[in-house]
Motif scaffolding. Structure first.
Motif, PDB file in Angstrom:
ATOM      1  N   ILE A 174       0.833  -1.205   0.000  1.00  0.00           N
ATOM      2  CA  ILE A 174       0.000   0.000   0.000  1.00  0.00           C
ATOM      3  C   ILE A 174       0.867   1.253   0.000  1.00  0.00           C
ATOM      4  O   ILE A 174       0.689   2.146  -0.842  1.00  0.00           O
ATOM      5  CB  ILE A 174      -0.945  -0.019   1.219  1.00  0.00           C
ATOM      6  N   ASP A 175       1.813   1.328   0.930  1.00  0.00           N
ATOM      7  CA  ASP A 175       2.629   2.534   1.078  1.00  0.00           C
ATOM      8  C   ASP A 175       3.476   2.811  -0.152  1.00  0.00           C
ATOM      9  O   ASP A 175       3.565   3.958  -0.602  1.00  0.00           O
ATOM     10  CB  ASP A 175       3.536   2.422   2.298  1.00  0.00           C
ATOM     11  N   SER A 176       4.095   1.778  -0.719  1.00  0.00           N
ATOM     12  CA  SER A 176       4.963   1.995  -1.884  1.00  0.00           C
ATOM     13  C   SER A 176       4.144   2.441  -3.092  1.00  0.00           C
ATOM     14  O   SER A 176       4.596   3.275  -3.889  1.00  0.00           O
ATOM     15  CB  SER A 176       5.778   0.745  -2.206  1.00  0.00           C
ATOM     16  N   THR A 177       2.934   1.921  -3.229  1.00  0.00           N
ATOM     17  CA  THR A 177       2.053   2.377  -4.304  1.00  0.00           C
ATOM     18  C   THR A 177       1.719   3.852  -4.109  1.00  0.00           C
ATOM     19  O   THR A 177       1.859   4.659  -5.029  1.00  0.00           O
ATOM     20  CB  THR A 177       0.766   1.535  -4.353  1.00  0.00           C
ATOM     21  N   ASN A 178       1.303   4.200  -2.907  1.00  0.00           N
ATOM     22  CA  ASN A 178       0.891   5.580  -2.643  1.00  0.00           C
ATOM     23  C   ASN A 178       2.047   6.566  -2.763  1.00  0.00           C
ATOM     24  O   ASN A 178       1.840   7.730  -3.100  1.00  0.00           O
ATOM     25  CB  ASN A 178       0.234   5.683  -1.271  1.00  0.00           C
ATOM     26  N   GLN A 179       3.264   6.089  -2.531  1.00  0.00           N
ATOM     27  CA  GLN A 179       4.449   6.946  -2.634  1.00  0.00           C
ATOM     28  C   GLN A 179       5.074   6.907  -4.022  1.00  0.00           C
ATOM     29  O   GLN A 179       6.030   7.630  -4.291  1.00  0.00           O
ATOM     30  CB  GLN A 179       5.486   6.524  -1.585  1.00  0.00           C
ATOM     31  N   GLY A 180       4.552   6.060  -4.904  1.00  0.00           N
ATOM     32  CA  GLY A 180       5.105   5.937  -6.247  1.00  0.00           C
ATOM     33  C   GLY A 180       6.499   5.333  -6.268  1.00  0.00           C
ATOM     34  O   GLY A 180       7.308   5.627  -7.146  1.00  0.00           O
ATOM     35  N   ASP A 181       6.786   4.438  -5.333  1.00  0.00           N
ATOM     36  CA  ASP A 181       8.113   3.829  -5.186  1.00  0.00           C
ATOM     37  C   ASP A 181       8.103   2.410  -5.762  1.00  0.00           C
ATOM     38  O   ASP A 181       7.820   1.435  -5.059  1.00  0.00           O
ATOM     39  CB  ASP A 181       8.501   3.816  -3.717  1.00  0.00           C
ATOM     40  N   SER A 182       8.423   2.304  -7.038  1.00  0.00           N
ATOM     41  CA  SER A 182       8.368   1.004  -7.727  1.00  0.00           C
ATOM     42  C   SER A 182       9.354  -0.007  -7.171  1.00  0.00           C
ATOM     43  O   SER A 182       9.065  -1.211  -7.163  1.00  0.00           O
ATOM     44  CB  SER A 182       8.597   1.198  -9.226  1.00  0.00           C
ATOM     45  N   GLU A 183      10.518   0.441  -6.720  1.00  0.00           N
ATOM     46  CA  GLU A 183      11.501  -0.500  -6.161  1.00  0.00           C
ATOM     47  C   GLU A 183      10.984  -1.118  -4.868  1.00  0.00           C
ATOM     48  O   GLU A 183      11.080  -2.325  -4.676  1.00  0.00           O
ATOM     49  CB  GLU A 183      12.846   0.196  -5.943  1.00  0.00           C
ATOM     50  N   ALA A 184      10.441  -0.301  -3.993  1.00  0.00           N
ATOM     51  CA  ALA A 184       9.886  -0.818  -2.738  1.00  0.00           C
ATOM     52  C   ALA A 184       8.670  -1.700  -3.013  1.00  0.00           C
ATOM     53  O   ALA A 184       8.462  -2.701  -2.331  1.00  0.00           O
ATOM     54  CB  ALA A 184       9.512   0.335  -1.809  1.00  0.00           C
ATOM     55  N   PHE A 185       7.896  -1.338  -4.032  1.00  0.00           N
ATOM     56  CA  PHE A 185       6.733  -2.157  -4.395  1.00  0.00           C
ATOM     57  C   PHE A 185       7.179  -3.561  -4.775  1.00  0.00           C
ATOM     58  O   PHE A 185       6.687  -4.549  -4.229  1.00  0.00           O
ATOM     59  CB  PHE A 185       5.968  -1.502  -5.552  1.00  0.00           C
ATOM     60  N   ALA A 186       8.120  -3.670  -5.697  1.00  0.00           N
ATOM     61  CA  ALA A 186       8.595  -4.982  -6.149  1.00  0.00           C
ATOM     62  C   ALA A 186       9.238  -5.762  -5.006  1.00  0.00           C
ATOM     63  O   ALA A 186       9.101  -6.988  -4.929  1.00  0.00           O
ATOM     64  CB  ALA A 186       9.564  -4.822  -7.307  1.00  0.00           C
ATOM     65  N   ALA A 187       9.917  -5.058  -4.111  1.00  0.00           N
ATOM     66  CA  ALA A 187      10.601  -5.717  -2.991  1.00  0.00           C
ATOM     67  C   ALA A 187       9.627  -6.340  -1.997  1.00  0.00           C
ATOM     68  O   ALA A 187      10.022  -7.194  -1.208  1.00  0.00           O
ATOM     69  CB  ALA A 187      11.515  -4.720  -2.282  1.00  0.00           C
ATOM     70  N   ALA A 188       8.349  -5.956  -2.041  1.00  0.00           N
ATOM     71  CA  ALA A 188       7.357  -6.535  -1.137  1.00  0.00           C
ATOM     72  C   ALA A 188       6.947  -7.947  -1.570  1.00  0.00           C
ATOM     73  O   ALA A 188       6.284  -8.661  -0.821  1.00  0.00           O
ATOM     74  CB  ALA A 188       6.122  -5.639  -1.058  1.00  0.00           C
ATOM     75  N   PHE A 189       7.350  -8.372  -2.782  1.00  0.00           N
ATOM     76  CA  PHE A 189       6.968  -9.666  -3.349  1.00  0.00           C
ATOM     77  C   PHE A 189       8.139 -10.647  -3.329  1.00  0.00           C
ATOM     78  O   PHE A 189       9.295 -10.252  -3.442  1.00  0.00           O
ATOM     79  CB  PHE A 189       6.519  -9.486  -4.809  1.00  0.00           C
ATOM     80  N   THR A 190       7.820 -11.943  -3.242  1.00  0.00           N
ATOM     81  CA  THR A 190       8.846 -12.972  -3.378  1.00  0.00           C
ATOM     82  C   THR A 190       9.329 -13.004  -4.830  1.00  0.00           C
ATOM     83  O   THR A 190       8.650 -12.514  -5.733  1.00  0.00           O
ATOM     84  CB  THR A 190       8.288 -14.367  -3.019  1.00  0.00           C
ATOM     85  N   ARG A 191      10.478 -13.582  -5.062  1.00  0.00           N
ATOM     86  CA  ARG A 191      11.030 -13.666  -6.428  1.00  0.00           C
ATOM     87  C   ARG A 191      10.118 -14.467  -7.366  1.00  0.00           C
ATOM     88  O   ARG A 191      10.051 -14.199  -8.547  1.00  0.00           O
ATOM     89  CB  ARG A 191      12.423 -14.281  -6.405  1.00  0.00           C
ATOM     90  N   ASP A 192       9.420 -15.468  -6.801  1.00  0.00           N
ATOM     91  CA  ASP A 192       8.550 -16.323  -7.615  1.00  0.00           C
ATOM     92  C   ASP A 192       7.070 -15.960  -7.435  1.00  0.00           C
ATOM     93  O   ASP A 192       6.189 -16.793  -7.607  1.00  0.00           O
ATOM     94  CB  ASP A 192       8.781 -17.790  -7.282  1.00  0.00           C
ATOM     95  N   ALA A 193       6.801 -14.712  -7.130  1.00  0.00           N
ATOM     96  CA  ALA A 193       5.435 -14.265  -6.835  1.00  0.00           C
ATOM     97  C   ALA A 193       4.474 -14.535  -7.988  1.00  0.00           C
ATOM     98  O   ALA A 193       4.864 -14.636  -9.152  1.00  0.00           O
ATOM     99  CB  ALA A 193       5.446 -12.769  -6.532  1.00  0.00           C
ATOM    100  N   TYR A 194       3.208 -14.654  -7.620  1.00  0.00           N
ATOM    101  CA  TYR A 194       2.118 -14.842  -8.577  1.00  0.00           C
ATOM    102  C   TYR A 194       1.094 -13.741  -8.327  1.00  0.00           C
ATOM    103  O   TYR A 194       0.677 -13.519  -7.183  1.00  0.00           O
ATOM    104  CB  TYR A 194       1.488 -16.220  -8.382  1.00  0.00           C
TER     105      TYR A 194
END
Length: 109
Positions: A14-34
């Motif tokens: 939520i926070d990374s989306t609202n802040q427009g932080d794509s790196e933090a957004f991707a980092a919230a997911f596992t490498r093999d995310a679905y």
């Protein structure tokens, strides 16, 4: 965990989306995310980044958490989010499954 506790990975989503932080957004997911967005499927962190560019931060999405509750499986949560921005707008559930403190899967429906 009570229904009002938001796991760190979901709060980061939520926070990374609202802040427009794509790196933090991707980092919230596992490498093999679905990620499943109304039937459109994305597999792996790079695919999640693609979705972020076209359907999330790339269209200035903003999330407001309406509520969160435990999901049907261990380490799963159903978050009701209000979404605004220049893409999809509306309120609905997102089902998260976590693994090792990160988002392993996300279903938007």
């Amino acid at each position: 965990m009570t229904a009002t506790d938001t796991p760190a990975a979901i709060q980061a989503f939520i926070d990374s989306t609202n802040q427009g932080d794509s790196e933090a957004f991707a980092a919230a997911f596992t490498r093999d995310a679905y990620l499943n967005d109304w039937g459109r499927e994305y597999r792996g962190r790079d695919a999640v980044r693609d979705w972020d560019r076209t359907d999330n931060i790339g269209v200035q999405a903003h999330f407001e958490l309406i509520g969160i509750e435990p999901g049907p499986n261990p380490d799963s949560y159903v978050a009701t989010l209000k979404v605004t921005g220049n893409g999809h707008n509306g309120t609905g559930p997102m089902t998260f499954h976590l693994r090792d403190g990160l988002i392993e899967s996300l279903r938007i429906s």
